[in-house]
Design a protein around this motif. Structure first.
Motif, PDB file in Angstrom:
ATOM      1  N   TRP A 102      53.614  27.827  48.355  1.00 43.89           N
ATOM      2  CA  TRP A 102      53.052  26.943  47.351  1.00 43.89           C
ATOM      3  C   TRP A 102      53.007  27.578  45.962  1.00 43.89           C
ATOM      4  N   TRP A 103      52.260  28.640  45.792  1.00 48.21           N
ATOM      5  CA  TRP A 103      51.934  29.073  44.453  1.00 48.21           C
ATOM      6  C   TRP A 103      53.133  29.574  43.648  1.00 48.21           C
ATOM      7  N   PHE A 104      53.801  30.606  44.120  1.00 49.30           N
ATOM      8  CA  PHE A 104      54.858  31.201  43.317  1.00 49.30           C
ATOM      9  C   PHE A 104      56.034  30.262  43.065  1.00 49.30           C
ATOM     10  N   PRO A 105      56.603  29.607  44.095  1.00 54.75           N
ATOM     11  CA  PRO A 105      57.785  28.790  43.799  1.00 54.75           C
ATOM     12  C   PRO A 105      57.512  27.657  42.813  1.00 54.75           C
ATOM     13  N   PHE A 106      56.384  26.984  42.988  1.00 53.88           N
ATOM     14  CA  PHE A 106      56.123  25.837  42.124  1.00 53.88           C
ATOM     15  C   PHE A 106      55.707  26.251  40.717  1.00 53.88           C
ATOM     16  N   LEU A 118      50.713  33.301  35.590  1.00 57.16           N
ATOM     17  CA  LEU A 118      51.342  33.258  36.912  1.00 57.16           C
ATOM     18  C   LEU A 118      51.282  34.634  37.570  1.00 57.16           C
ATOM     19  N   GLY A 119      51.609  35.677  36.846  1.00 55.76           N
ATOM     20  CA  GLY A 119      51.517  37.031  37.401  1.00 55.76           C
ATOM     21  C   GLY A 119      50.091  37.424  37.720  1.00 55.76           C
ATOM     22  N   PHE A 120      49.181  37.104  36.823  1.00 50.52           N
ATOM     23  CA  PHE A 120      47.754  37.407  36.989  1.00 50.52           C
ATOM     24  C   PHE A 120      47.194  36.705  38.221  1.00 50.52           C
ATOM     25  N   SER A 121      47.467  35.425  38.328  1.00 47.17           N
ATOM     26  CA  SER A 121      46.915  34.644  39.435  1.00 47.17           C
ATOM     27  C   SER A 121      47.626  34.942  40.756  1.00 47.17           C
ATOM     28  N   SER A 122      48.858  35.383  40.690  1.00 46.72           N
ATOM     29  CA  SER A 122      49.565  35.762  41.915  1.00 46.72           C
ATOM     30  C   SER A 122      48.884  36.947  42.578  1.00 46.72           C
ATOM     31  N   VAL A 123      48.522  37.936  41.788  1.00 51.39           N
ATOM     32  CA  VAL A 123      47.817  39.091  42.341  1.00 51.39           C
ATOM     33  C   VAL A 123      46.466  38.655  42.891  1.00 51.39           C
TER      34      VAL A 123
END
Length: 169
Positions: free
Chosen positions: A109-113, A89-94
Motif C-alpha cells: 500500500w504505502w510505498f507504491p501508491f 514519503l521517506g520520513f513516513s516510510s521509516v
C-alpha cells in the motif's frame, strides 16, 4: 536536453527520499507523530482509514501543485512542494516500518501508491506548461494534458482505496 530533466527529477526524488529517512532520526516520537498527523494521519492507526482521510492529502497535493504550476509567477514553487512530498514519503516510510512492523502495509500500500502520486505530481507540474519551440509559455495551460493526468491520478486513487480495503481487513 530532455534526458537531463529526467535525471534532475530522478535525483530530486532520490535525495528527497533519503532526506526524509535522515530526518526521521532527528526527531523524537511525539514530534514524528505530529508531523505524520499533519501530512497523512492514515499512518497513525492500524485500522482501516476512512475515505475522508484518504481524500484530504490526495486533494491537497493536487490543488497545491495545480495552483503553483499554472500560476504565472510561482511555477518554481511546485517542484519544491513535490520534493517536500517525497521527503515526507521517506520520513513516513521509516515510521511505518518501525512503528507498525508491517512490511505488508509498506510493500502493498504505502510505498507504491505514494511513489506513484509523486511521479504523477511531477507529470501534473510538467503538463501545466505550454511549451513552444523549447520555451515555456507562462499563462497558457494545456488543459487536455492536465485533465489526462488528473484522470490517471483518480484511477490510481481508486486503486489505492481498493488495496486499502484488502490490506486493512
Amino acid at each position: 536536453m530532455r534526458k537531463m530533466i529526467y535525471v534532475q527529477y530522478a535525483t530530486m526524488i532520490v535525495l528527497s527520499f533519503i532526506s526524509g529517512v535522515a530526518c526521521y532520526q532527528l526527531f523524537d516520537i511525539q514530534q514524528i507523530t505530529q508531523i505524520i498527523e499533519l501530512g497523512d494521519r492514515r499512518l497513525l492507526s492500524v485500522d482501516k482509514p476512512t475515505l475522508i482521510w484518504s481524500t484530504v492529502p490526495f486533494l491537497a497535493a493536487i490543488l497545491t501543485v495545480l495552483l503553483f504550476s499554472t500560476h504565472k509567477y510561482l511555477t518554481m514553487i511546485a517542484p519544491i512542494f513535490i520534493a517536500i512530498k517525497v521527503t515526507f514519503l521517506g520520513f513516513s516510510s521509516v515510521f511505518l516500518l518501525v512503528q507498525h512492523h508491517s512490511i505488508k502495509l509498506y510493500a502493498l500500500w504505502w510505498f507504491p501508491f505514494q511513489f506513484l502520486y509523486c511521479l504523477l505530481l511531477i507529470m501534473l507540474y510538467k503538463s501545466g506548461h505550454k511549451i513552444s519551440f523549447g520555451r515555456t509559455i507562462r499563462g497558457a495551460v494545456p488543459w487536455k494534458k492536465v485533465v489526462a493526468v488528473l484522470v490517471l491520478m483518480i484511477i490510481v486513487f481508486t486503486l489505492e482505496n481498493f488495496v486499502i480495503s484488502y490490506v486493512f481487513k
